[in-house]
Design a protein around this motif. Sequence first.
Motif, short mmCIF file in Angstrom:
data_model
loop_
_atom_site.label_atom_id
_atom_site.label_comp_id
_atom_site.label_asym_id
_atom_site.label_seq_id
_atom_site.Cartn_x
_atom_site.Cartn_y
_atom_site.Cartn_z
N ILE A 280 -16.10 102.52 -31.90
CA ILE A 280 -16.83 103.17 -30.82
C ILE A 280 -17.07 104.64 -31.14
CG2 ILE A 280 -16.68 103.88 -28.40
CD1 ILE A 280 -15.14 101.28 -27.87
N ALA A 281 -16.06 105.28 -31.69
CA ALA A 281 -16.19 106.70 -32.03
C ALA A 281 -17.26 106.92 -33.08
CB ALA A 281 -14.84 107.24 -32.54
N ILE A 282 -17.42 105.94 -34.01
CA ILE A 282 -18.44 106.06 -35.04
C ILE A 282 -19.82 105.83 -34.47
CG2 ILE A 282 -19.32 104.97 -37.15
CD1 ILE A 282 -16.38 104.46 -37.92
N VAL A 283 -19.95 104.86 -33.56
CA VAL A 283 -21.25 104.49 -33.01
C VAL A 283 -21.80 105.55 -32.07
CG1 VAL A 283 -22.42 102.86 -31.48
CG2 VAL A 283 -20.91 102.02 -33.29
N ARG A 284 -20.96 106.15 -31.27
CA ARG A 284 -21.44 107.06 -30.23
C ARG A 284 -22.28 108.22 -30.76
NH1 ARG A 284 -16.31 107.29 -26.06
NH2 ARG A 284 -16.88 105.43 -24.86
N PRO A 285 -21.89 108.92 -31.83
CA PRO A 285 -22.74 110.01 -32.31
C PRO A 285 -24.12 109.53 -32.72
CG PRO A 285 -20.54 110.16 -33.27
CD PRO A 285 -20.62 108.84 -32.57
N ALA A 286 -24.20 108.33 -33.36
CA ALA A 286 -25.50 107.81 -33.78
C ALA A 286 -26.38 107.53 -32.57
CB ALA A 286 -25.31 106.53 -34.60
N ALA B 139 -26.25 109.01 -29.75
CA ALA B 139 -26.64 110.28 -29.13
C ALA B 139 -27.85 110.89 -29.81
CB ALA B 139 -25.46 111.25 -29.17
N ASP B 140 -28.12 110.48 -31.07
CA ASP B 140 -29.24 111.03 -31.82
C ASP B 140 -30.57 110.40 -31.42
OD1 ASP B 140 -27.77 112.85 -33.25
OD2 ASP B 140 -27.30 111.44 -34.86
N THR B 141 -30.52 109.30 -30.68
CA THR B 141 -31.74 108.58 -30.30
C THR B 141 -32.13 108.93 -28.87
OG1 THR B 141 -31.15 106.74 -31.75
CG2 THR B 141 -32.82 106.33 -30.07
N GLU C 33 -33.33 111.31 -34.10
CA GLU C 33 -33.35 112.68 -34.61
C GLU C 33 -32.69 112.80 -35.98
OE1 GLU C 33 -34.99 115.02 -33.34
OE2 GLU C 33 -35.29 114.53 -31.23
N ALA C 34 -31.68 111.97 -36.23
CA ALA C 34 -30.96 112.05 -37.50
C ALA C 34 -31.79 111.49 -38.65
CB ALA C 34 -29.63 111.31 -37.40
N ASN C 35 -32.65 110.52 -38.34
CA ASN C 35 -33.48 109.89 -39.37
C ASN C 35 -34.74 109.36 -38.71
OD1 ASN C 35 -34.65 108.48 -41.43
ND2 ASN C 35 -32.83 107.29 -41.96
N GLN D 235 -38.99 104.18 -33.39
CA GLN D 235 -39.89 103.10 -33.01
C GLN D 235 -41.01 103.66 -32.14
OE1 GLN D 235 -37.53 100.02 -31.21
NE2 GLN D 235 -36.65 99.37 -33.16
N VAL D 236 -42.22 103.16 -32.35
CA VAL D 236 -43.40 103.67 -31.65
C VAL D 236 -44.14 102.53 -30.98
CG1 VAL D 236 -45.58 104.93 -31.90
CG2 VAL D 236 -43.64 105.48 -33.40
#
Length: 199
Positions: free
Chosen positions: A17-23, A25-27, A66-68, A73-74
Amino acid sequence: MNNFRKLGSALALFGAIAIVRPAEADTAEWAFDGAHSRVGFSVSHLVVSSVSGRFKQVSGKVELDEANLTKSQVEISIKVDSVDTDEPNRDKHLKSPDFFDAVKYPTMTFKSTKITKAGGTKYELAGDLTLRGITKPVTLDASVSDPIKSMSGKMMRAVKLSGKLKRGDYGLKWNKALEAGGLAVGDEVTLDIQVELNK
């Protein structure tokens, strides 16, 4: 022993969960500002000139990573009967079954399938365009600005898209032969799309 296994499983889950949350947050979702977005096009007319127009009603959203940005998606939706070429009779013809058949197919859509970085702020945006009930893949050149704060305090970005497609691929095949040779309307359509996104 079972308690240690349960504790280990809980810690592993917490770590995931700790790993997933930052990713996550970037979307963020960005919506089209219809009042400041333009879907423009041009096509050859009578061989020697061209006709330009636009669709006045466009909406859509971008799930922006934002990270990549290539993982974004558009989605774009365009009301076909909002076509405007500054000539009412021509617009009426474009809305007819000879061209867009706006009554039967009121909306054209685009949904991205892949985004590839092309250097700097430039990208290649691949996706499926659906028009007159026909879906074909298209690739557009794209550029996106950095986010800035508008006068109203909203975060915004500017996106530009350009490309070409064959109208005949989507069933828009109406034409007339000219006495001097050639056809009244070209098959290749040039797209010029400018979008303002609001977060």
